[in-house]
Design a protein around this motif. Structure first.
Motif, PDB file in Angstrom:
ATOM      1  N   TYR A  73      30.819  15.203 -16.894  1.00  0.00           N
ATOM      2  CA  TYR A  73      31.035  13.951 -17.588  1.00  0.00           C
ATOM      3  C   TYR A  73      31.663  13.971 -19.009  1.00  0.00           C
ATOM      4  CZ  TYR A  73      29.607  11.371 -13.381  1.00  0.00           C
ATOM      5  OH  TYR A  73      29.558  10.909 -12.138  1.00  0.00           O
ATOM      6  N   LYS A  74      32.284  13.072 -19.613  1.00  0.00           N
ATOM      7  CA  LYS A  74      32.791  13.032 -21.165  1.00  0.00           C
ATOM      8  C   LYS A  74      32.091  11.700 -21.562  1.00  0.00           C
ATOM      9  CE  LYS A  74      37.120  15.654 -20.685  1.00  0.00           C
ATOM     10  NZ  LYS A  74      38.581  15.367 -20.997  1.00  0.00           N
ATOM     11  N   ILE A  75      31.970  11.594 -22.906  1.00  0.00           N
ATOM     12  CA  ILE A  75      31.568  10.519 -23.561  1.00  0.00           C
ATOM     13  C   ILE A  75      32.569   9.519 -23.865  1.00  0.00           C
ATOM     14  CG2 ILE A  75      30.301   9.789 -25.650  1.00  0.00           C
ATOM     15  CD1 ILE A  75      28.465  11.439 -23.872  1.00  0.00           C
ATOM     16  N   ASP A  76      32.193   8.315 -23.359  1.00  0.00           N
ATOM     17  CA  ASP A  76      33.192   7.129 -23.690  1.00  0.00           C
ATOM     18  C   ASP A  76      32.823   6.459 -24.865  1.00  0.00           C
ATOM     19  OD1 ASP A  76      35.182   5.364 -23.361  1.00  0.00           O
ATOM     20  OD2 ASP A  76      34.461   4.273 -21.698  1.00  0.00           O
ATOM     21  N   LYS A  77      32.002   5.177 -24.656  1.00  0.00           N
ATOM     22  CA  LYS A  77      31.591   4.531 -25.566  1.00  0.00           C
ATOM     23  C   LYS A  77      30.263   4.683 -26.309  1.00  0.00           C
ATOM     24  CE  LYS A  77      34.212   0.539 -23.881  1.00  0.00           C
ATOM     25  NZ  LYS A  77      34.304  -0.896 -23.402  1.00  0.00           N
ATOM     26  N   ILE A  78      30.048   4.417 -27.407  1.00  0.00           N
ATOM     27  CA  ILE A  78      28.609   4.873 -28.108  1.00  0.00           C
ATOM     28  C   ILE A  78      28.151   3.645 -28.791  1.00  0.00           C
ATOM     29  CG2 ILE A  78      27.391   6.322 -29.889  1.00  0.00           C
ATOM     30  CD1 ILE A  78      29.581   8.312 -29.544  1.00  0.00           C
ATOM     31  N   PHE A  79      26.929   2.934 -28.434  1.00  0.00           N
ATOM     32  CA  PHE A  79      26.306   2.079 -28.856  1.00  0.00           C
ATOM     33  C   PHE A  79      24.871   2.267 -29.441  1.00  0.00           C
ATOM     34  CE2 PHE A  79      28.673   0.920 -25.115  1.00  0.00           C
ATOM     35  CZ  PHE A  79      29.448  -0.357 -25.528  1.00  0.00           C
ATOM     36  N   ASP A 119      33.835   5.870 -33.990  1.00  0.00           N
ATOM     37  CA  ASP A 119      33.591   6.158 -32.500  1.00  0.00           C
ATOM     38  C   ASP A 119      32.295   5.144 -32.059  1.00  0.00           C
ATOM     39  OD1 ASP A 119      35.843   7.563 -32.067  1.00  0.00           O
ATOM     40  OD2 ASP A 119      34.740   9.547 -32.333  1.00  0.00           O
ATOM     41  N   PHE A 120      31.505   4.528 -32.892  1.00  0.00           N
ATOM     42  CA  PHE A 120      30.561   3.593 -32.803  1.00  0.00           C
ATOM     43  C   PHE A 120      30.366   2.255 -32.864  1.00  0.00           C
ATOM     44  CE2 PHE A 120      29.853   7.802 -35.181  1.00  0.00           C
ATOM     45  CZ  PHE A 120      29.274   8.493 -34.375  1.00  0.00           C
ATOM     46  N   THR A 121      29.847   1.506 -31.990  1.00  0.00           N
ATOM     47  CA  THR A 121      29.544   0.078 -31.733  1.00  0.00           C
ATOM     48  C   THR A 121      28.337  -0.206 -32.292  1.00  0.00           C
ATOM     49  OG1 THR A 121      31.230  -0.097 -30.100  1.00  0.00           O
ATOM     50  CG2 THR A 121      29.796  -1.988 -30.354  1.00  0.00           C
ATOM     51  N   ILE A 122      27.983  -0.706 -33.472  1.00  0.00           N
ATOM     52  CA  ILE A 122      26.699  -0.744 -34.100  1.00  0.00           C
ATOM     53  C   ILE A 122      26.296  -2.114 -34.046  1.00  0.00           C
ATOM     54  CG2 ILE A 122      25.417  -0.431 -36.090  1.00  0.00           C
ATOM     55  CD1 ILE A 122      27.551   1.487 -36.948  1.00  0.00           C
ATOM     56  N   ILE A 123      25.127  -2.386 -33.414  1.00  0.00           N
ATOM     57  CA  ILE A 123      24.756  -4.042 -33.275  1.00  0.00           C
ATOM     58  C   ILE A 123      23.486  -4.201 -34.279  1.00  0.00           C
ATOM     59  CG2 ILE A 123      23.751  -5.649 -31.807  1.00  0.00           C
ATOM     60  CD1 ILE A 123      25.731  -2.693 -30.168  1.00  0.00           C
ATOM     61  N   ASP A 124      23.492  -4.340 -35.283  1.00  0.00           N
ATOM     62  CA  ASP A 124      22.485  -4.483 -36.289  1.00  0.00           C
ATOM     63  C   ASP A 124      22.375  -5.812 -36.946  1.00  0.00           C
ATOM     64  OD1 ASP A 124      20.901  -4.049 -38.394  1.00  0.00           O
ATOM     65  OD2 ASP A 124      22.104  -2.406 -39.488  1.00  0.00           O
ATOM     66  N   THR A 125      21.501  -6.435 -36.394  1.00  0.00           N
ATOM     67  CA  THR A 125      21.195  -8.015 -36.846  1.00  0.00           C
ATOM     68  C   THR A 125      20.913  -8.242 -38.323  1.00  0.00           C
ATOM     69  OG1 THR A 125      18.922  -7.767 -36.156  1.00  0.00           O
ATOM     70  CG2 THR A 125      20.455  -8.486 -34.531  1.00  0.00           C
ATOM     71  N   ALA A 126      20.310  -7.249 -39.070  1.00  0.00           N
ATOM     72  CA  ALA A 126      19.985  -7.440 -40.417  1.00  0.00           C
ATOM     73  C   ALA A 126      20.855  -6.689 -41.336  1.00  0.00           C
ATOM     74  CB  ALA A 126      18.644  -7.252 -40.624  1.00  0.00           C
ATOM     75  N   ASP A 127      21.897  -6.311 -41.100  1.00  0.00           N
ATOM     76  CA  ASP A 127      22.780  -5.182 -41.622  1.00  0.00           C
ATOM     77  C   ASP A 127      21.898  -4.191 -42.495  1.00  0.00           C
ATOM     78  OD1 ASP A 127      25.110  -4.229 -42.696  1.00  0.00           O
ATOM     79  OD2 ASP A 127      24.976  -5.685 -44.759  1.00  0.00           O
ATOM     80  N   THR A 128      21.026  -3.346 -41.706  1.00  0.00           N
ATOM     81  CA  THR A 128      20.038  -2.682 -42.106  1.00  0.00           C
ATOM     82  C   THR A 128      20.360  -1.628 -42.777  1.00  0.00           C
ATOM     83  OG1 THR A 128      18.803  -3.251 -40.426  1.00  0.00           O
ATOM     84  CG2 THR A 128      17.812  -1.666 -41.716  1.00  0.00           C
ATOM     85  N   PHE A 129      21.519  -0.566 -42.171  1.00  0.00           N
ATOM     86  CA  PHE A 129      22.040   0.547 -42.669  1.00  0.00           C
ATOM     87  C   PHE A 129      23.280   0.436 -42.947  1.00  0.00           C
ATOM     88  CE2 PHE A 129      18.383   1.438 -39.960  1.00  0.00           C
ATOM     89  CZ  PHE A 129      17.621   2.289 -40.641  1.00  0.00           C
ATOM     90  N   LYS A 130      24.026   1.348 -43.874  1.00  0.00           N
ATOM     91  CA  LYS A 130      25.234   1.790 -43.610  1.00  0.00           C
ATOM     92  C   LYS A 130      25.734   2.507 -42.454  1.00  0.00           C
ATOM     93  CE  LYS A 130      25.097   1.759 -48.694  1.00  0.00           C
ATOM     94  NZ  LYS A 130      25.224   2.655 -50.137  1.00  0.00           N
TER      95      LYS A 130
END
Length: 772
Positions: free
Chosen positions: A255-261, A285-296
């Motif tokens: 298997y290969k890597i597709d999406k990264i959340f 390549d990343f989908t980041i779900i950050d409700t508080a904009d915690t990290f760069k």
């Protein structure tokens, strides 16, 4: 009555007393047994076979004895003191109090013969022997009763051990079979070696690990079958490894890597969180779900090893998880892989990260005492921010203060006070002109520190110390650690120097070095290697090497030379120029589960040149005290055979320091009971000046330096409370280098009945943690 007769009488009384003790402890342990039951005192295994060599029979018997259950009560010289304590404590009326603690924590309930299943143990021994290649082994069991005590005896009769004749790996048309075949040279199954079921299991796990590096995420060791044929040959087996027919189809595909959340604000137990569109960010390549904009977002690019299209492999999988944990920002890290809904033979990767509190305060209160008779306390208050610039940076601001008092002795009234503050900022990456990327599971770090400390020695002087550092910390792996400070600047300035101290300088000019202005700058490097975390190893080591280079480039550029009276200054302060190295080697020999022999060797040397004729006092070596040679008070030993002249510094004992150091320590450590451990230790060493000082005769190094070693010994107790270890060590000197040559061994002067001797020679050290 003659002295000889008295001696014989006392010896006779001791022998009778000892015999009575054995009798009382032995009998009392059986009279409390339940009616009709016996005390089980252990089992033994005898391997009977004329084919096996004697050494092989002994090793097999030892392995088999370790499998017997239950284990008998612990014994010392045939006595079972823990069982005796359990019996005399009696049945407690409630589950607390002294009697309950004595019976259940210190004592040990009897192991009864009714709990021993001879047939079950025999089957365990038979299975183990056959799993090791001794096929068709016979085992018989018997017991022997004597005075309400019983032992179990097992007789094992093995056949000749089978060896591996051939190993055949999967040879079908599957792609994974070709991968397995190419890795066969690393196989744990070797032709000519004894058959061992544990090795077959380990080989299946090795193959599984290899396939995990090639994308086979759903494969596991149970899908491999080892077919063993022992029907042909003389005590030989053929092993064929095959992939089971019932292996699922998905386990046979890479298997290969597709999406990264990435979910940086994941809350444990809340899998149904609802996110707004603006909370979802796409970064590379990343989908980041950050409700508080915690990290760069770039922090995830540096931490996650997978990229879209990469072949799955377990190494990058584990590296990513370990790096998230090592950031020090998350309390919980969870990772899942799910089949992609858009691409065949692909996985979507999900990272759920639960945050630690961003800001926190830690308060530390420390009580301490040392062998120089100083007793004091220290308070540290630390404020921390784990995500200072939204990049998992750790910012720390600390204030501290402390006081050391001496109520008696020559230093009476010369109390020590200190007050200061420190701030530091640590980035989870290398900050440098060069693009350096670490590939370790441990996050490389850059750290900057500023520190100020004010130290006051009442009636003597005060020192202001400023220090600033900027450098890098990184680990190659769990065993190897590096720290490089490319900038390390220290400035020391004295004030409030008393007339008393100035008068003492006239008598001992070396004291003037303590209150000189000091400017030290240059790189420092430290390397540490240790495998002490490997608890099963019999021998483990720790090594730390340090290199300190001060003012070398500046001295070269300015042409500084102390000998030419050409001392260079920066802001009217002479800068130090020297090279200093130090090595600390430790060895730990495990003697049993609860005892070990720990040893340490420290070698250090400093060489001042160019703009300096001596090392700065703060950089010189000292010896003696709670973590050094414990039979001599802290910082009072040496240098060499130097002795402070009578009439000098009568009101206090100045610290002794020098350019060279040699120290050796060894101690035997063993658990006594519960949280209490005991130790017997031996310390030796000293410090020396590199060059002769007319004000300190005998302090310089010479060819006879071994004759100037101080030696001490003692005993100690350590209370291991899990969250800290409280240590008490009582030591006495055996050899004192300050005495004239030929009179330095003082073993013959030991007199515990003499109060004056005890006052001068019994040194009590109280400390937190082990000395090494």
């Amino acid at each position: 009555m003659s002295k000889k007769h008295n001696h014989i009488t006392h010896y006779y009384i001791k022998c009778v007393t000892l015999l009575c003790l054995f009798f009382v402890l032995g009998c009392s342990n059986t009279k409390y047994l339940p009616e009709g039951d016996l005390l089980y005192t252990g089992g033994s295994v005898e391997v009977k076979d004329s084919i096996l060599k004697k050494k092989e029979r002994k090793e097999l018997a030892k392995e088999l004895e370790g499998l017997l259950r239950p284990k008998p009560n612990k014994s010392i010289l045939g006595l079972r003191p823990k069982l005796w304590i359990y019996n005399i404590a009696g049945e407690p009326k409630k589950q607390k109090g002294f009697r309950y603690w004595l019976r259940n924590k210190v004592g040990e309930e009897p192991v009864l013969f009714s709990k021993v299943d001879l047939d079950y143990n025999a089957s365990v021994l038979r299975n183990y022997a056959e799993n090791k290649g001794y096929f068709k082994t016979r085992v018989s069991a018997d017991s022997t009763v004597r005075n309400k005590r019983v032992t179990a005896e097992y007789t094992v009769t093995p056949k000749k051990r089978y060896i591996i004749k051939s190993v055949i790996f999967p040879d079908d048309s599957l792609k994974m079979s070709k991968i397995i075949g190419r890795s066969s040279r690393r196989s744990l199954l070797k032709v000519g070696k004894p058959y061992d079921l544990d090795l077959i299991k380990a080989e299946r796990e090795r193959i599984d690990a290899r396939l995990k590096e090639k994308g086979y995420y759903y494969f596991n060791p149970d899908y491999l079958l080892a077919q063993v044929d022992s029907s042909k040959g003389d005590h030989e087996v053929k092993i064929r490894l095959v992939i089971k027919n019932e292996t699922p189809a998905k386990a046979l595909r890479a298997y290969k890597i597709d999406k990264i959340f990435v979910y940086p604000n994941y809350a444990l137990g809340n899998d149904s969180m609802v996110y707004r569109q603006k909370d979802i960010k796409q970064y590379k390549d990343f989908t980041i779900i950050d409700t508080a904009d915690t990290f760069k977002p770039r922090i995830f690019d540096r931490t996650i090893y997978f990229k879209k299209g990469d072949l799955y492999n377990r190494k990058d999988h584990n590296l990513t998880l370990n790096r998230f944990v090592n950031l020090g920002t998350f309390s919980f890290v969870k990772n899942e892989f799910r089949p992609s809904d858009s691409i065949d033979n692909a996985l979507n990767s999900y990272y759920y990260l639960t945050l630690l509190p961003k800001k926190f305060i830690r308060v530390e209160v420390i009580g301490k005492t040392n062998s120089a008779s100083y007793t004091g306390t220290e308070l540290n208050v630390n404020w921390n921010n784990r995500n200072f610039f939204r990049g998992a940076e750790l910012f720390t601001f600390s204030v501290f203060g402390g006081a050391d008092f001496q109520m008696g002795g020559v230093n009476r009234g010369k109390n020590i006070y200190k007050l200061g503050a420190e701030t530091s900022l640590t980035w989870p990456r290398f900050i440098s002109p060069f693009n350096i990327q670490g590939n370790s599971e441990f996050v490389p770090r850059t750290k900057a520190t500023l520190r100020y400390e004010y130290q006051k020695r009442t009636q003597l002087y005060a020192l202001n110390s400023f220090n600033g550092t900027f450098g890098y910390l990184w680990k190659e792996n769990i065993r190897k650690d590096h720290q490089l400070n490319v900038i390390d600047i220290t400035y020391v300035s004295p004030n409030h120097v008393t007339d008393e101290y100035l008068a003492d300088i006239d008598k001992d000019p070396a004291l003037g070095k303590v209150i000189e202005k000091q400017l030290i700058f240059g790189p420092t490097y430290s390397y540490t290697y240790t495998n002490t975390m490997q608890k099963r190893r019999k021998n483990t080591i720790y090594f730390n090497g340090e290199l300190d280079l001060a003012g070398n480039i500046t001295g070269l550029v300015t042409g500084a030379s102390y000998k030419k009276d050409n001392v260079k200054t920066i802001f009217d302060v002479p800068f130090s120029q020297y090279v200093k190295i130090k090595s600390d080697f430790r060895h730990y020999l495990k003697l049993s589960k609860e005892s070990e022999l720990a040893s340490r060797l420290i070698v250090g040397a400093g060489f001042a040149y160019g703009n300096s004729n001596t090392l700065p006092t703060s950089k010189q070596f000292v010896v003696g005290g709670t973590n050094s040679i414990r039979a001599f008070r802290a910082r009072t030993l040496g240098p060499g055979s130097y002795v402070i002249p009578p009439g000098t510094n009568e009101n206090y004992t100045p610290d002794q320091s020098a350019d060279l150091k040699l120290e050796f320590n060894t101690e035997y450590r063993a658990k006594l009971f519960s949280v209490v451990r005991g130790a017997v230790f031996f310390d030796a060493g000293n410090i020396w000046l590199l060059n002769a000082d007319p004000n300190k005769p005998g302090a310089e190094i010479s060819k006879d330096f071994m004759k100037e070693l101080a030696i001490g010994a003692g005993v100690g107790l350590r209370f291991d409370l899990s969250f800290l270890v409280l240590r008490t060590d009582l030591a006495i000197p055996l050899r004192n280098p300050a005495l004239p040559d030929g009179q330095r061994w003082v073993i013959d002067k030991i007199d515990f009945g003499d109060g004056a001797w005890r006052k001068d020679n019994l040194i009590l050290n109280i400390a937190i943690g082990y000395p090494f």
